[in-house]
Design an enzyme around this catalytic site. Structure first.
Site, PDB file in Angstrom:
ATOM      1  N   ALA A  69       2.925  -5.746  -2.285  1.00 48.53           N
ATOM      2  CA  ALA A  69       2.481  -5.061  -1.073  1.00 48.53           C
ATOM      3  C   ALA A  69       1.585  -5.972  -0.252  1.00 48.53           C
ATOM      4  CB  ALA A  69       1.732  -3.780  -1.436  1.00 48.53           C
ATOM      5  N   ASP A  70       1.569  -5.710   1.039  1.00 48.98           N
ATOM      6  CA  ASP A  70       0.635  -6.393   1.936  1.00 48.98           C
ATOM      7  C   ASP A  70       0.236  -5.417   3.027  1.00 48.98           C
ATOM      8  OD1 ASP A  70      -0.847  -8.758   2.655  1.00 48.98           O
ATOM      9  OD2 ASP A  70       0.454  -8.915   4.410  1.00 48.98           O
ATOM     10  N   THR A  71      -1.002  -5.520   3.469  1.00 46.02           N
ATOM     11  CA  THR A  71      -1.538  -4.665   4.520  1.00 46.02           C
ATOM     12  C   THR A  71      -2.316  -5.530   5.495  1.00 46.02           C
ATOM     13  OG1 THR A  71      -1.695  -2.778   3.024  1.00 46.02           O
ATOM     14  CG2 THR A  71      -3.052  -2.693   5.015  1.00 46.02           C
ATOM     15  N   SER A 105       1.430  -1.606   6.562  1.00 41.75           N
ATOM     16  CA  SER A 105       1.515  -1.793   5.110  1.00 41.75           C
ATOM     17  C   SER A 105       2.984  -1.875   4.724  1.00 41.75           C
ATOM     18  CB  SER A 105       0.874  -0.629   4.363  1.00 41.75           C
ATOM     19  OG  SER A 105      -0.523  -0.676   4.470  1.00 41.75           O
ATOM     20  N   ALA A 106       3.348  -2.949   4.055  1.00 41.26           N
ATOM     21  CA  ALA A 106       4.714  -3.121   3.573  1.00 41.26           C
ATOM     22  C   ALA A 106       4.705  -3.122   2.057  1.00 41.26           C
ATOM     23  CB  ALA A 106       5.304  -4.426   4.088  1.00 41.26           C
TER      24      ALA A 106
END
Length: 190
Positions: A69-71, A105-106
């Site tokens: 995840a990344d945000t 967010s992915a």
């Protein structure tokens, strides 16, 4: 077996709320936006890179899944990373003051045979912040290690006038989207 490719204690805490068993795999990936890359594409690529790097570190066979995840905070097409120091944190907060920004967010779920992803975009409006408020918040140390220089789950919540979207997504792991990916991957709560 599910693995979380993240060093973030917030992501671990959020994933625990879903009631799934997981182990953490530490990964390091380059987080550098390419010149022509949109913020959404950048965030998704970084999340995918984390998940793929985590899978590459495992020796778990066909049934291993890795969640990456990344945000990021985005204002005027600029991606705000984590502030490097107090001056950078204060500058970010001044720019966010009285304005609405996006938090992207992915999440990627990567296995040996399949990859799937989801992107969550939230709108966050900050109250108008005066210099004493900014200085006091930076002095707490909370802005460091946080995209955009604030933590919605901490004292930073007092800076937020309005949220449209996912609270957990702003925190770092959108739980609705994550739960959907896990279900599609056959990962059930314990």
């Amino acid at each position: 077996m599910l693995h979380l490719a993240s060093q973030s204690p917030r992501r671990r805490q959020l994933l625990e709320q879903l009631g799934v068993e997981f182990a953490v795999v530490d990964v390091e990936v380059t987080e550098q936006r390419a010149a022509a890359e949109s913020p959404s594409t950048y965030v998704s690529r970084v999340a995918r890179d984390k998940a793929r790097a985590g899978l590459a570190r495992l020796d778990a066979g066909q049934d291993a899944w890795v969640l990456g995840a990344d945000t990021e905070v985005v204002l005027d097409d600029e991606v705000f990373g984590k502030p490097r120091d107090a001056e950078a944190a204060a500058a970010m907060l001044r720019r966010l003051s009285g304005r609405t920004h996006e938090v992207i967010s992915a999440v990627w779920l990567v296995g040996a045979q399949r990859e799937q992803s989801s992107v969550c975009v939230s709108q966050v409006r900050f109250a108008t912040l005066d210099e004493p408020t900014i200085a006091a918040y930076v002095a707490t140390g909370e802005p460091f290690g946080k995209a955009g220089g604030y933590a919605i789950q901490g004292r930073g919540a007092a800076l937020i006038e309005h949220l449209q979207g996912s609270y957990s997504g702003v925190m770092g792991l959108p739980l609705f989207e994550t739960a959907q990916l896990l279900r599609h991957g056959g990962i059930a709560p314990r």
